[in-house]
Design an enzyme around this catalytic site. Structure first.
Site, PDB file in Angstrom:
ATOM      1  CB  THR A 138      -0.884   0.041   1.271  1.00 26.93           C
ATOM      2  OG1 THR A 138      -0.053   0.355   2.398  1.00 26.93           O
ATOM      3  CG2 THR A 138      -1.600  -1.276   1.502  1.00 26.93           C
ATOM      4  CG  ASP A 139      -0.266   4.847  -1.755  1.00 19.92           C
ATOM      5  OD1 ASP A 139       0.376   4.181  -2.605  1.00 19.92           O
ATOM      6  OD2 ASP A 139      -1.297   5.472  -2.017  1.00 19.92           O
ATOM      7  CB  CYS A 140       0.852   3.876   4.735  1.00 20.58           C
ATOM      8  SG  CYS A 140      -0.675   2.944   4.649  1.00 20.58           S
ATOM      9  CE1 TYR A 141       2.499  -0.639   8.234  1.00 21.49           C
ATOM     10  CE2 TYR A 141       0.419   0.297   7.474  1.00 21.49           C
ATOM     11  CZ  TYR A 141       1.310   0.004   8.505  1.00 21.49           C
ATOM     12  OH  TYR A 141       1.000   0.373   9.785  1.00 21.49           O
ATOM     13  N   PRO A 142       4.602  -0.147   1.765  1.00 17.98           N
ATOM     14  CG  PRO A 142       6.424   1.193   1.191  1.00 17.98           C
ATOM     15  CD  PRO A 142       5.414   0.975   2.264  1.00 17.98           C
TER      16      PRO A 142
END
Ligand code: SF4
Ligand code: SF4
Lengths: 394, 142
Positions: A138-142
């Site tokens: 994800t954007d916060c957990y790439p």
């Protein structure tokens, strides 16, 4: 009321507490009677040790950079599939979980050599396990992939949780069919070849306070060598079972949901087991302290192996098909003699729970309380169907 | 050693023999020609396949030695059975699941401690107990 939990704890702290195990009070009550025994003994300790399939541990992993969101991804520990349906860094491993390539019962009977229970045992034994994770990013957990060797101390949290534990009274299992069967009650030989039981009898926690007058939500217990708590009633808890004159249920009934810090536990009381043809599972030592708040509590805590009886249930057909009824009842004393009689036949007995280890648990808990290292808690809410002794009308 | 002293020996051994010898009346020869007591503890003998027998032999020491010579001469491999079944107390939790599996009483429960006890001398290495142990505390060392 003879004493409150507060008074008991004060005595524990001052080193004046009198503790006896549930086996020891059987003789004491025989000798001195309930009244005097209840006066003398403040706390009775119980103990059981056996496979508790409904066990699991959840872990919170330390993030590395870049961060990864495990929830919704796929995680394995030493190849054993973990549950990753929670948040970014929480995973759960159930005792019965297996690697994808375990043949299970396709090669019958399956050996279940290494599963979730073994991960828990390995971690407690100080070994490292390999975590492998795939995530969607994800954007916060790439990060999308992660692999690491982790020991118990590498996790932020490691918590042992049992949705169901300490079954109050359990069946004695036999097999009337013509072939050996492999069950959660062990290997059952054909034509009444053996009878297996899973209880520590006069030491069994929920049989020594059968109406749950002192055990409820919030009760601190000994689990796996560390401290744990009754979080809730266990799943499948039966609130109002039929009971005998001593208050003992006639069939499997009460259960506990227990939770405790895995990091405080040790392999003396937590063992992985591979039950052939059935599962990989976790054997746990659990001990519940029973505060002797009144004479009734003592009378029930002192029930003997002769007083406790179990239904004999057939496991090749009746159990799998959910047929009601049983083949009679036997007492713990009969089971421990090594032979019982079923249908006029002498049948040798074997166990799944360990009386010897149950005794070790009860003695360990007794020692901890006597040394002032284990304080009792007052349960805050009763379990379904029960009433706590200190809430009863005077 | 003085004359007249008869040394009686007892040995547990494994016989391994090739398919050609499976039909050989070995035990008969051992009893008849060498005056041995032969107690077969375990045998897997299939026609056209390798055979294996675990036997306990008892008799005069010299007869035993002669019998071993005969066996080897006949093409039968004889191995001493050093340790057959192992119970590992450090892994055992004394659940007693194995006890009713044992046909000889080699596995039993101590009435006082409720701990498992293994009597090596009563074990016939039938291996019936192995699957019942969930803790890998029973192993055979064949
Ligand atoms: S191998 Fe057979 S005789 Fe030996 S302990 Fe096991 S069950 Fe008993
Ligand atoms: S089954 Fe295994 S763990 Fe249980 S008593 Fe026998 S040897 Fe010990």
């Amino acid at each position: 009321m003879l004493r409150t939990i507060e008074q008991i704890n004060a005595k524990i702290k001052s080193g004046k507490i009198v503790v006896a195990t549930a086996e020891e009070v059987v003789g004491l009550v025989n000798e001195k009677g309930v009244k005097r025994a209840a006066k003398e003994v403040d706390v009775v300790t119980t103990g059981t040790f056996g496979p508790m399939c409904s066990s699991g541990a959840y872990f919170n992993i330390k993030q590395s950079t870049p961060k990864i969101k495990l929830g919704g991804g796929r995680v394995t520990l030493n190849g054993v599939v973990a549950y990753a349906g929670w948040a970014a860094a929480d995973i759960l491993i159930g005792a019965n979980a297996l690697p994808d390539d375990d043949p299970r019962n396709a090669v019958y009977p399956g050996l279940f050599k290494y599963g979730g229970a073994h991960i828990i045992e390995d971690l407690l034994a100080g070994k490292k396990v390999r975590l492998e994770a795939k995530a969607y990013g994800t954007d916060c957990y790439p990060r999308k992939e992660y692999s690491a060797e982790l020991g118990l101390e590498d996790f932020n949290n490691a918590v042992l949780f049992n949705p169901r534990n300490c079954y109050q009274l359990y069946n004695v299992a036999v097999n009337l069919s013509e072939r050996t069967i492999y069950t959660y009650m062990g290997v059952l030989k054909p034509r009444l070849g053996n009878a297996n039981y899973s209880t520590t009898g006069a030491l069994s926690p929920l049989l020594k306070d059968p109406e749950l007058r002192t055990i409820g939500i919030g009760t601190r217990v000994f689990m796996g060598g560390g401290e744990a708590y009754v979080a809730f009633n266990g799943t499948q808890h039966v609130p109002n079972p039929e009971r005998d004159a001593n208050g003992l249920p006639l069939s499997p009934s009460a259960t506990l949901a227990l939770i405790g810090d895995l990091k405080t536990m040790d392999t003396r009381f937590v063992r992985a087991a591979s039950v052939i043809g059935y599962t990989s599972t976790l054997a746990l030592g659990v001990g519940v302290p029973i505060p002797i708040v009144d004479e009734k509590v003592m009378a029930q805590a002192a029930l003997a192996d002769e007083d406790i009886t179990y239904p004999i249930v057939e496991y090749s057909e009746s159990y799998p098909l959910g047929r009601p009824g049983n083949l009679g009842r036997v007492s713990m004393a009969q089971l421990m003699s090594g032979r019982i009689e079923v249908d006029g036949k002498k049948v040798p007995t074997g166990g799944m729970a360990s009386r010897a280890k149950g005794r070790a648990v009860a003695l360990e808990l007794k020692r901890l309380i006597s040394e002032g290292r284990f304080l009792l808690t007052q349960a805050t809410a009763p379990l379904p169907g029960a009433a706590l002794a200190w809430e009863e009308e005077a | 050693m003085g004359i007249g002293v008869v040394i009686v020996a007892k040995k547990k051994v494994i016989f391994s023999f090739p398919p050609s010898l499976v039909e050989e009346p070995i035990t008969y020869v051992l009893i008849k020609n060498y005056d041995l007591q032969v107690n077969i503890l375990r045998a897997t003998v299939r026609p056209r396949d390798r055979g294996r027998m675990v036997v306990e032999l008892k008799g005069k020491k010299e007869n035993l030695n002669k019998a071993f010579e005969y066996l080897e001469g006949a093409g039968i491999q004889v191995d001493a059975l050093v340790q057959e079944m192992r119970h590992r107390p450090e892994l055992c939790v004394s659940c007693t699941a194995c006890v009713p599996m044992c046909p000889t009483g080699a596995l039993s429960v101590n009435r006082e401690t409720r701990e498992l006890e293994f009597d090596h001398n009563k074990c016939i290495i039938c291996e019936a107990c192995i699957p019942s142990c969930s803790y890998r505390a029973l192993e055979s060392q064949f």
